[in-house]
Design an enzyme around this catalytic site. Structure first.
Site, PDB file in Angstrom:
ATOM      1  N   HIS A 178     -52.314 -19.939   5.648  1.00 22.18           N
ATOM      2  CA  HIS A 178     -52.179 -18.535   5.237  1.00 22.18           C
ATOM      3  C   HIS A 178     -50.925 -18.353   4.366  1.00 22.18           C
ATOM      4  O   HIS A 178     -50.982 -17.729   3.293  1.00 22.18           O
ATOM      5  CB  HIS A 178     -52.096 -17.672   6.504  1.00 22.18           C
ATOM      6  CG  HIS A 178     -51.859 -16.217   6.255  1.00 22.18           C
ATOM      7  ND1 HIS A 178     -52.789 -15.259   6.544  1.00 22.18           N
ATOM      8  CD2 HIS A 178     -50.781 -15.550   5.763  1.00 22.18           C
ATOM      9  CE1 HIS A 178     -52.308 -14.065   6.235  1.00 22.18           C
ATOM     10  NE2 HIS A 178     -51.076 -14.213   5.776  1.00 22.18           N
ATOM     11  N   GLU A 179     -49.804 -18.908   4.808  1.00 26.32           N
ATOM     12  CA  GLU A 179     -48.554 -18.773   4.057  1.00 26.32           C
ATOM     13  C   GLU A 179     -48.586 -19.555   2.757  1.00 26.32           C
ATOM     14  O   GLU A 179     -48.038 -19.112   1.740  1.00 26.32           O
ATOM     15  CB  GLU A 179     -47.373 -19.224   4.916  1.00 26.32           C
ATOM     16  CG  GLU A 179     -47.173 -18.441   6.190  1.00 26.32           C
ATOM     17  CD  GLU A 179     -47.038 -16.945   5.939  1.00 26.32           C
ATOM     18  OE1 GLU A 179     -46.493 -16.571   4.883  1.00 26.32           O
ATOM     19  OE2 GLU A 179     -47.497 -16.169   6.779  1.00 26.32           O
ATOM     20  N   HIS A 182     -50.027 -17.527  -0.024  1.00 29.60           N
ATOM     21  CA  HIS A 182     -49.041 -16.657  -0.674  1.00 29.60           C
ATOM     22  C   HIS A 182     -48.139 -17.464  -1.611  1.00 29.60           C
ATOM     23  O   HIS A 182     -47.817 -17.022  -2.728  1.00 29.60           O
ATOM     24  CB  HIS A 182     -48.161 -15.977   0.377  1.00 29.60           C
ATOM     25  CG  HIS A 182     -48.875 -14.971   1.219  1.00 29.60           C
ATOM     26  ND1 HIS A 182     -49.519 -13.877   0.699  1.00 29.60           N
ATOM     27  CD2 HIS A 182     -49.039 -14.890   2.569  1.00 29.60           C
ATOM     28  CE1 HIS A 182     -50.042 -13.162   1.672  1.00 29.60           C
ATOM     29  NE2 HIS A 182     -49.763 -13.756   2.822  1.00 29.60           N
TER      30      HIS A 182
END
Length: 495
Positions: A178-179, A182
């Site tokens: 998920h990170e 980004h």
């Protein structure tokens, strides 16, 4: 710096920005915006007046008479013909957060190498850290999931805790993906990423600059929850090929549900969550003002924090999120209330931090090297300190630059070192003994302002910097202490 991630957990940042024309709350800032110059009303400058310097200092038998005063370089015109070094104590930096422009060299160096736990690797060149708090949540997940496995697969016995530990690691691997979503999006938009940190409530990607457009802001926020949804779909597809009452089946089901929860939680429309950043981008697009988007999303985030604090325990008691209310023990009730309080505190604090960061960036353009620079006088290497201070007093300057015979700057005389020399010793101490040799990073352009100026200071930690014109001419000396004070003054003013 911008944050994004599973938890959106805020990180402290320091305040920002700088010298302006006279302000009713800050009469010490003159139209020249020279920190330390005398105010326009004629009151003394905040610096202690220099001790009178004799035109001809005593002659050291070993050194001979001091050199005569040389030509002065151009620079910012200070109003007060005085020098701060005679009786003033060494400057003390006010407390500064990591990365603050006025922070000491060690502090800024820690910002350059952020740390934050155990370094696990550098995917895409970005360091990934596991915070010590992760081990606490990993133990908690192992214990809770192990209890569920005991009901579903009682034949595992004690091995269920090994399976549970694997689940905790796999879940945080999903958070890392998920990170990384980004991070990849930020790097694609040419935004520097300081680090990724996995911690108690998920993870955080620390992006150091704001997106240039609301569209990029929306994409940057949305890719994280999108990847969590994709992972949930992948784990669901894997469940189709295994038996449900087996270890692989239970693990895949748990990972699917946990990624759905991560995606849904982060899509809630309030800062500091990804959904809050998406809301900020929408309001920014509609109003054309990023600050308006931040204010709207931050206040929605605070409302969300109150809703979590009150609503989560009520939903649990109603049986909508788990077992029936008759099966909920007093310990479960306390645990749910504590979890709700922690989540609410994280969201509320993150929303407030987002507002503070927005105000910081709003004031950053005011932070200008030209307006914060102290006027300096050039002195040659063997000039006695007392003679150098006399020249500075005569010129109304507040800094000294050591130059070669041809006028090329060689070093900046450190203010703290001058203060440490007793007055009776100053005729016998050469300025070169108190100077810091100039490196490339210690030369900054007078045109630098805002984040560009902060980036230049962070790249080369020092207490003083030589400020030069584009032509190479000496403009003056920039003190890190002055930048810090300008930060504090600017942040004290309302947006």
């Amino acid at each position: 710096m911008t944050e994004s991630g599973g938890s959106g957990q805020p990180q402290p940042d320091s305040d920002a920005a700088a010298g302006r024309p006279p302000h009713p709350d800050h009469p010490d800032v003159t139209p020249d915006a020279r920190p330390g110059a005398a105010p326009a009303d004629g009151t003394p400058a905040p610096d202690t007046p220099a001790a009178p310097a004799a035109a001809t200092p005593p002659t050291d038998p070993d050194k001979g008479p001091p050199p005569s005063s040389g030509p002065q370089h151009g620079g910012p015109p200070d109003r007060a013909p005085r020098h701060p070094y005679a009786h003033t104590p060494p400057p003390t930096d006010p407390p500064a957060g990591p990365g603050a422009p006025g922070a000491g060299p060690d502090q800024r160096q820690r910002t350059k190498e952020p740390g934050g736990g155990i370094l696990m690797g550098r995917p895409f060149g970005v360091p990934v850290y596991v915070a010590p708090s992760w081990f606490l949540v990993a133990a908690l997940i192992t214990w809770v999931f192990g209890g569920q496995l005991d009901r579903v697969l009682p034949e595992l016995g004690g091995a269920r805790y090994l399976v549970s530990l694997f689940f905790a690691v796999a879940f945080y691997a999903s958070v890392l993906v998920h990170e990384l979503a980004h991070t990849v999006a930020a790097l694609r938009f040419k935004l520097p990423v300081r680090r990724i940190q996995l911690q108690f409530f998920g993870g955080v990607s620390e992006i150091e600059k704001e997106s240039e457009t609301p569209g990029r802001e929306f994409v940057l926020a949305f890719v994280g929850p999108l990847l969590s949804l994709v992972l949930a779909a992948v784990f669901y597809a894997g469940m189709l090929f295994v038996e449900p009452d087996t270890v692989p089946g239970v693990l895949l089901a748990g990972l699917m549900i946990s990624n759905l929860i991560v995606a849904a939680f982060n899509l809630l429309p309030g800062l500091p969550l990804d959904g809050g950043r998406m809301l900020r981008a929408v309001v920014w697009k509609i109003t054309g003002k990023p600050m308006s988007g931040t204010i709207a999303a931050a206040w929605v985030g605070r409302g969300l924090a109150v809703s979590v604090l009150i609503g989560l325990p009520l939903l649990t008691q109603s049986g909508l999120l788990g077992p029936a209310s008759d099966d909920i023990s007093a310990m479960d009730t306390i645990t749910d209330a504590l979890l709700a309080a922690i989540l609410a505190a994280i969201i509320w604090t993150g929303a407030g931090n987002s507002l503070r960061m927005a105000r910081l960036r709003e004031h950053l353009p005011e932070l200008q090297a030209r307006t914060l620079t102290r006027r300096a006088v050039p002195v040659e290497t063997d000039t006695p300190l007392s003679e150098a201070l006399r020249r500075a007093n005569d010129a109304g300057a507040r800094a000294l630059v050591v130059v070669a015979p041809d006028g090329e700057p060689l070093a900046v005389v450190r203010e703290a070192a001058i203060v440490g020399v007793p007055e009776h010793r100053r005729p016998w101490v050469a300025v070169s003994d108190l100077a810091q040799d100039l490196t490339d990073g210690m030369r900054v352009s007078a045109e630098l302002a805002g984040e560009d100026l902060l980036d230049a200071l962070r790249a080369a930690p020092a207490t003083e910097y030589l400020v030069v014109e584009d032509s190479g001419e000496i403009y003056g000396v920039l003190s890190a202490t002055d930048v810090e004070r300008a930060f504090v003054r600017a942040m004290a003013r309302p947006s």
